[in-house]
Design an enzyme around this catalytic site. Structure first.
Site, PDB file in Angstrom:
ATOM      1  N   MET A  18      -2.927  -7.849   6.021  1.00  0.00           N
ATOM      2  CA  MET A  18      -3.806  -8.712   5.234  1.00  0.00           C
ATOM      3  C   MET A  18      -3.141  -9.245   3.977  1.00  0.00           C
ATOM      4  O   MET A  18      -3.824  -9.535   2.982  1.00  0.00           O
ATOM      5  CB  MET A  18      -5.073  -7.930   4.855  1.00  0.00           C
ATOM      6  CG  MET A  18      -5.799  -7.312   6.024  1.00  0.00           C
ATOM      7  SD  MET A  18      -7.153  -6.221   5.447  1.00  0.00           S
ATOM      8  CE  MET A  18      -7.628  -5.448   7.007  1.00  0.00           C
ATOM      9  N   SER A  19      -1.796  -9.355   4.010  1.00  0.00           N
ATOM     10  CA  SER A  19      -1.134  -9.796   2.780  1.00  0.00           C
ATOM     11  C   SER A  19       0.090 -10.639   3.119  1.00  0.00           C
ATOM     12  O   SER A  19       0.183 -11.169   4.215  1.00  0.00           O
ATOM     13  CB  SER A  19      -0.693  -8.575   1.967  1.00  0.00           C
ATOM     14  OG  SER A  19       0.379  -7.902   2.615  1.00  0.00           O
ATOM     15  N   HIS A  32      -3.172   0.741  -5.231  1.00  0.00           N
ATOM     16  CA  HIS A  32      -2.438  -0.294  -5.960  1.00  0.00           C
ATOM     17  C   HIS A  32      -2.685  -0.117  -7.459  1.00  0.00           C
ATOM     18  O   HIS A  32      -3.821  -0.200  -7.905  1.00  0.00           O
ATOM     19  CB  HIS A  32      -2.938  -1.688  -5.537  1.00  0.00           C
ATOM     20  CG  HIS A  32      -2.475  -2.104  -4.182  1.00  0.00           C
ATOM     21  ND1 HIS A  32      -1.458  -3.013  -3.990  1.00  0.00           N
ATOM     22  CD2 HIS A  32      -2.874  -1.728  -2.948  1.00  0.00           C
ATOM     23  CE1 HIS A  32      -1.275  -3.187  -2.688  1.00  0.00           C
ATOM     24  NE2 HIS A  32      -2.116  -2.429  -2.039  1.00  0.00           N
ATOM     25  N   ASN A  41      -0.167   2.338  11.279  1.00  0.00           N
ATOM     26  CA  ASN A  41      -1.078   2.778  12.335  1.00  0.00           C
ATOM     27  C   ASN A  41      -0.911   1.805  13.499  1.00  0.00           C
ATOM     28  O   ASN A  41      -0.376   0.710  13.313  1.00  0.00           O
ATOM     29  CB  ASN A  41      -2.526   2.741  11.852  1.00  0.00           C
ATOM     30  CG  ASN A  41      -2.917   1.358  11.351  1.00  0.00           C
ATOM     31  OD1 ASN A  41      -2.592   0.968  10.225  1.00  0.00           O
ATOM     32  ND2 ASN A  41      -3.576   0.572  12.188  1.00  0.00           N
ATOM     33  N   HIS A  67      -4.966  -9.438  -2.964  1.00  0.00           N
ATOM     34  CA  HIS A  67      -5.268  -9.851  -1.602  1.00  0.00           C
ATOM     35  C   HIS A  67      -6.423 -10.833  -1.596  1.00  0.00           C
ATOM     36  O   HIS A  67      -7.329 -10.750  -2.423  1.00  0.00           O
ATOM     37  CB  HIS A  67      -5.690  -8.654  -0.749  1.00  0.00           C
ATOM     38  CG  HIS A  67      -4.736  -7.508  -0.776  1.00  0.00           C
ATOM     39  ND1 HIS A  67      -4.713  -6.588  -1.802  1.00  0.00           N
ATOM     40  CD2 HIS A  67      -3.762  -7.142   0.084  1.00  0.00           C
ATOM     41  CE1 HIS A  67      -3.778  -5.693  -1.555  1.00  0.00           C
ATOM     42  NE2 HIS A  67      -3.177  -6.004  -0.427  1.00  0.00           N
ATOM     43  N   ALA A 122       1.954  -2.619   4.332  1.00  0.00           N
ATOM     44  CA  ALA A 122       1.555  -1.713   5.401  1.00  0.00           C
ATOM     45  C   ALA A 122       0.938  -2.610   6.462  1.00  0.00           C
ATOM     46  O   ALA A 122       0.176  -3.522   6.137  1.00  0.00           O
ATOM     47  CB  ALA A 122       0.540  -0.707   4.897  1.00  0.00           C
ATOM     48  N   HIS A 173      -8.506   3.463   6.374  1.00  0.00           N
ATOM     49  CA  HIS A 173      -7.598   3.269   5.255  1.00  0.00           C
ATOM     50  C   HIS A 173      -6.871   4.575   4.943  1.00  0.00           C
ATOM     51  O   HIS A 173      -5.710   4.567   4.519  1.00  0.00           O
ATOM     52  CB  HIS A 173      -8.381   2.783   4.028  1.00  0.00           C
ATOM     53  CG  HIS A 173      -7.511   2.391   2.876  1.00  0.00           C
ATOM     54  ND1 HIS A 173      -6.518   1.440   2.952  1.00  0.00           N
ATOM     55  CD2 HIS A 173      -7.472   2.837   1.596  1.00  0.00           C
ATOM     56  CE1 HIS A 173      -5.916   1.302   1.780  1.00  0.00           C
ATOM     57  NE2 HIS A 173      -6.465   2.139   0.928  1.00  0.00           N
ATOM     58  N   SER A 197       0.805  -1.240   0.000  1.00  0.00           N
ATOM     59  CA  SER A 197       0.000   0.000   0.000  1.00  0.00           C
ATOM     60  C   SER A 197       0.825   1.270   0.000  1.00  0.00           C
ATOM     61  O   SER A 197       1.602   1.503   0.921  1.00  0.00           O
ATOM     62  CB  SER A 197      -0.894   0.027   1.250  1.00  0.00           C
ATOM     63  OG  SER A 197      -2.069  -0.668   1.002  1.00  0.00           O
ATOM     64  N   TYR A 210      -8.781 -10.832   0.470  1.00  0.00           N
ATOM     65  CA  TYR A 210     -10.053 -10.183   0.811  1.00  0.00           C
ATOM     66  C   TYR A 210     -10.752  -9.595  -0.419  1.00  0.00           C
ATOM     67  O   TYR A 210     -11.940  -9.309  -0.377  1.00  0.00           O
ATOM     68  CB  TYR A 210      -9.874  -9.103   1.891  1.00  0.00           C
ATOM     69  CG  TYR A 210      -9.031  -7.919   1.480  1.00  0.00           C
ATOM     70  CD1 TYR A 210      -7.787  -7.710   2.052  1.00  0.00           C
ATOM     71  CD2 TYR A 210      -9.479  -7.007   0.533  1.00  0.00           C
ATOM     72  CE1 TYR A 210      -7.006  -6.630   1.684  1.00  0.00           C
ATOM     73  CE2 TYR A 210      -8.704  -5.923   0.164  1.00  0.00           C
ATOM     74  CZ  TYR A 210      -7.464  -5.738   0.740  1.00  0.00           C
ATOM     75  OH  TYR A 210      -6.686  -4.674   0.385  1.00  0.00           O
ATOM     76  N   GLU A 211     -10.007  -9.437  -1.498  1.00  0.00           N
ATOM     77  CA  GLU A 211     -10.643  -8.924  -2.716  1.00  0.00           C
ATOM     78  C   GLU A 211     -11.519  -9.990  -3.354  1.00  0.00           C
ATOM     79  O   GLU A 211     -12.317  -9.692  -4.240  1.00  0.00           O
ATOM     80  CB  GLU A 211      -9.576  -8.494  -3.740  1.00  0.00           C
ATOM     81  CG  GLU A 211      -8.731  -7.315  -3.289  1.00  0.00           C
ATOM     82  CD  GLU A 211      -7.620  -7.008  -4.309  1.00  0.00           C
ATOM     83  OE1 GLU A 211      -6.451  -7.317  -4.023  1.00  0.00           O
ATOM     84  OE2 GLU A 211      -7.944  -6.468  -5.380  1.00  0.00           O
TER      85      GLU A 211
END
Lengths: 275, 273
Positions: free
Chosen positions: B212-213, B62, B236, B84, B114, B248, B31, B86-87
């Site tokens: 998440m990756s 991206h 964060n 990812h 990230a 995000h 990211s 989640y996509e």
């Protein structure tokens, strides 16, 4: 057809059959379904008559939407919910949550039957869900995101609305009802957990464990709803002393706890302030 | 989707027709870090959509293209935009580019991301060298029949994040006067951010950062015998540490702020690889 279009179709069908917009959505867990019987001026719609709704299969879950008046508020109750273990995708399980939002609901109250891992819990206890741990191995938001439904990456820091937890606790106190508070671990099931698994889940910070609620709460958060979660602790799920468990036993304890639970729920519905 | 060597070969063939450079190093840019790809010399850019069997990236931040060229005198292939779970992509799709990189001759991958800071001694803006990971995605890209030509049935993961590469990264950071962290990356599915209870759990089981990756890509890279260096940008603090919600936007803002430091570190590492 987009998810939004499916939601709108379901909403349109329901709206054509009801007089007032519901403000509160109720998802009634195992054995707790008959709170829906107390809804007045009720419109009852079978899930099979609602476009894009899945059909419920678990014993103890009827499969109807009940819309009407409860304690002065208009509510939409799911009598019978969907579970990941039935073979639905989590996207299917949570579809009704988005329909509720579309109908005008601002607050989702999700209830469930859960195993008590916290050594201070007893069967028959009612537990306010403070937070959850998703151990289902999936997430209802996987897939492309439709911006009209919610953000790509929803924040979950306060998924269970803190003010509602405090409010519900006060309502319980006024009724002289002692309630617990804790973290709900969501698993897929359908097997109950092994003793070793229960010890692990407790070590990881869980107080109660069940096979529902987590997907619906994630979706409700995505959709911007306020959320209240309550577990009925139906059995003791402590690995070191585990005894065999059946669904019948779960329903039996849930039934036993029903009167307290209903009183509390009605007080919450009556007293809660919504826009 | 089951990946076949024929599909990998098709994708590699198409890429090799576009560029004569034989990349040795692969970069997966997380990211907000995609801009490093713009520093590549004599770049050949190929949108994923043009490469046979490649999925399409959908997340904001991206770009969605492969860039081949030279960076710090190294022949590189860069993923500007990654995939990812989640996509909604299948695991085979998420990890297909790694297979293709191997086919192109890549022997080392630098993977960036990230991540949320779980370790309370971290601060947003920190860079964390990944020492190890915990797979909390409930998924493994190697499930299915194993093709021995691609890798072993049971890949070892005891040293997935190469010790020498980590030492190199620390050395370069020191030379550049950058403070870096080191820790364990917990890979989760997303896309909802974790609850505070989930973060406490991750901390308890030894995670320092969460994202998440990366985990699926690293598993496939190790299966293929590729050396891995992983660096997280702590974008964060994870849920429950500070009394504020996550967004995000914050992730992107921090990534933007840290960009130069991160790019400098990566370039310094490439120079010495």
């Amino acid at each position: 057809m987009s998810k939004l279009q499916q939601i709108r179709e379901a909403k349109a069908k329901i709206e054509s059959l009801i007089a007032h917009r519901p403000q509160i959505g109720l998802i009634l867990g195992s054995g707790l379904g008959d709170l829906a019987d107390e809804i007045e001026e009720a419109t009852v719609i079978s899930y099979q008559d609602i476009p894009h709704f899945p059909v419920s299969t678990v014993e103890g879950h009827a499969g109807q939407l009940v819309i009407g008046k409860l304690e002065g508020k208009t509510v939409v109750a799911m009598r019978g919910r969907f579970h990941f273990y039935e073979g639905y995708t989590q996207q299917e399980v949570v579809f009704p949550v988005y329909v509720m939002k579309e109908l005008g609901v601002q607050l989702l109250i999700a209830t469930n039957a859960a195993g008590g891992m916290n050594k201070n819990f007893k069967p028959g206890d009612l537990m306010l869900i403070e937070d959850h741990i998703n151990m289902t191995g999936s997430n209802p938001l996987i897939g492309p995101n439709e911006e009209e439904l919610g953000l790509r990456f929803p924040d979950m820091s306060t998924a269970y609305t803190p003010e509602l937890i405090a409010f519900s606790k006060r309502m319980a106190e006024e009724l002289g009802l002692a309630v617990q508070q804790g973290v709900y671990v969501g698993v897929s099931g359908p097997t109950y957990l092994t003793p070793a698994e229960l010890i692990m889940m407790r070590e990881l910070g869980g107080d109660a464990i069940g096979m529902s609620t987590v997907p619906e709460v994630i979706a409700a958060r995505h959709a911007g709803l306020k959320i209240l979660g309550i577990s009925c602790i139906t059995d003791i799920a402590i690995g070191e002393e585990l005894e065999p468990l059946t669904h019948e036993q779960v329903v039996e304890v849930a039934n036993r706890t029903k009167p307290q639970f209903k009183k509390w729920m009605k007080a919450i519905v009556r007293g809660v302030t919504l826009a | 989707m089951h990946i076949s060597r024929a599909q990998i070969r098709e994708a590699a063939d198409m890429i090799q027709k576009q560029s004569s450079i034989q990349p040795r190093i692969g970069l997966i840019l997380g990211s907000g870090l995609g801009v490093l790809a713009e520093e590549i010399q004599d770049p050949v850019t190929i949108p994923y959509g043009q490469i046979p069997h490649f999925p399409i990236s959908t997340v904001e931040g991206h770009a969605g293209q492969l860039v081949i060229g030279t960076l710090e005198n190294q022949p590189v292939v860069v993923m500007q935009g990654r995939f990812h779970l989640y996509e909604g992509h299948e695991l085979a799709s998420v990890t297909f580019p790694i297979r293709v990189m191997k086919e192109l001759g890549v022997d080392t991958i630098l993977v960036t991301n990230a991540a949320g800071g779980v370790n309370e001694s971290f601060e947003p803006g920190d860079l964390m060298i990944i020492r190890d990971h915990i797979n909390l995605m409930f998924r493994n890209p190697l499930i299915g029949p194993n093709d021995p030509e691609l890798g072993p049935r049971f890949p070892d993961m005891s040293q997935a994040y190469d010790a020498e590469l980590r030492q190199l990264a620390h050395r370069v950071a020191e030379e550049q006067g950058i403070k870096v962290q080191e820790g364990v990356y917990a890979g989760v599915l997303g896309p909802s951010y974790e609850t505070p209870a989930e973060i406490r759990m991750i901390r308890k089981v030894g995670g320092d950062a969460v994202g998440m990756s990366t985990v699926p890509e690293v598993i496939v890279a190790r299966h293929a015998g590729i050396r891995v260096l992983g660096i997280s940008c702590i974008s964060n603090m994870a849920a429950g540490i500070l009394p504020q919600p996550l967004s995000h936007e914050e992730v992107m803002e921090t990534a933007e702020r840290v960009k130069e430091k991160f790019i400098g570190l990566v370039r310094g590492i490439l120079r010495q690889l």
